[in-house]
Design an enzyme around this catalytic site. Structure first.
Site, PDB file in Angstrom:
ATOM      1  N   GLU A  58       0.835  -1.204   0.000  1.00 26.49           N
ATOM      2  CA  GLU A  58       0.000   0.000   0.000  1.00 26.49           C
ATOM      3  C   GLU A  58       0.871   1.257   0.000  1.00 26.49           C
ATOM      4  OE1 GLU A  58      -0.090  -2.642   2.003  1.00 26.49           O
ATOM      5  OE2 GLU A  58      -2.030  -2.846   3.002  1.00 26.49           O
ATOM      6  N   CYS A  94      -2.220  -3.112   7.229  1.00 25.81           N
ATOM      7  CA  CYS A  94      -1.716  -3.192   8.603  1.00 25.81           C
ATOM      8  C   CYS A  94      -1.942  -1.841   9.301  1.00 25.81           C
ATOM      9  CB  CYS A  94      -0.237  -3.566   8.596  1.00 25.81           C
ATOM     10  SG  CYS A  94       0.875  -2.233   8.076  1.00 25.81           S
TER      11      CYS A  94
HETATM   12 ZN    ZN Z   1       1.170  -2.178   5.848  1.00 29.01          ZN
END
Ligand code: ZN
Length: 137
Positions: A58, A94
């Site tokens: 990301e 995350c």
């Molecule tokens: Zn991450």
């Protein structure tokens, strides 16, 4: 968001996650496809290194887009799987990425996850994934 766009982002994310693995420690490949408000797509995968500062897919995609002058984002598709697995499984950002995304997007920014085996797409808004988050303003 149109289903056609969602499917395109998932396809772009899975395509890049299948190429050029840089995840020798986790053997978990993650792909991300980030859509800007003017329709451009920036892709990234996770890049691991010997120290502990690995970068997630990301943030790779965001960093590519940001360094090319993009500041306005609509959505990101995220997919992940063990290298040996056939199917991508539901993978969502995350904690570190959630904070990063929160700071570079507005309310309503969409995170798209995909369970390939069951063909299930789930979408989230960044404010759902990181409520009550730190913001400077
Ligand atoms: Zn991450």
């Amino acid at each position: 968001m149109k289903n056609e766009i969602v499917r395109r982002l998932i396809q772009e994310a899975t395509d890049i996650a299948k190429k050029n693995f840089c995840c020798p420690y986790s053997n978990f490949t993650v792909g991300a496809a980030l859509l800007t408000s003017d329709g451009k797509i920036y892709k990234g995968f996770n890049v691991e290194n010997d120290a502990i500062q690995s970068i997630c897919a990301e943030r790779t995609a965001f960093t590519k887009a940001l360094t090319e002058g993009n500041r306005d984002f609509r959505a990101i598709a995220v997919v992940g799987k063990d290298i040996e697995d056939i199917f991508f499984r539901r993978t969502i950002p995350c904690g570190y990425c959630r904070q990063f995304i929160r700071e570079y997007t507005k309310d309503g920014f969409t995170i798209i996850s995909y369970d390939e085996e069951n063909d299930i797409i789930k979408t989230y808004k960044i404010e759902e994934l990181l409520p009550e988050s730190f913001r400077k303003e």
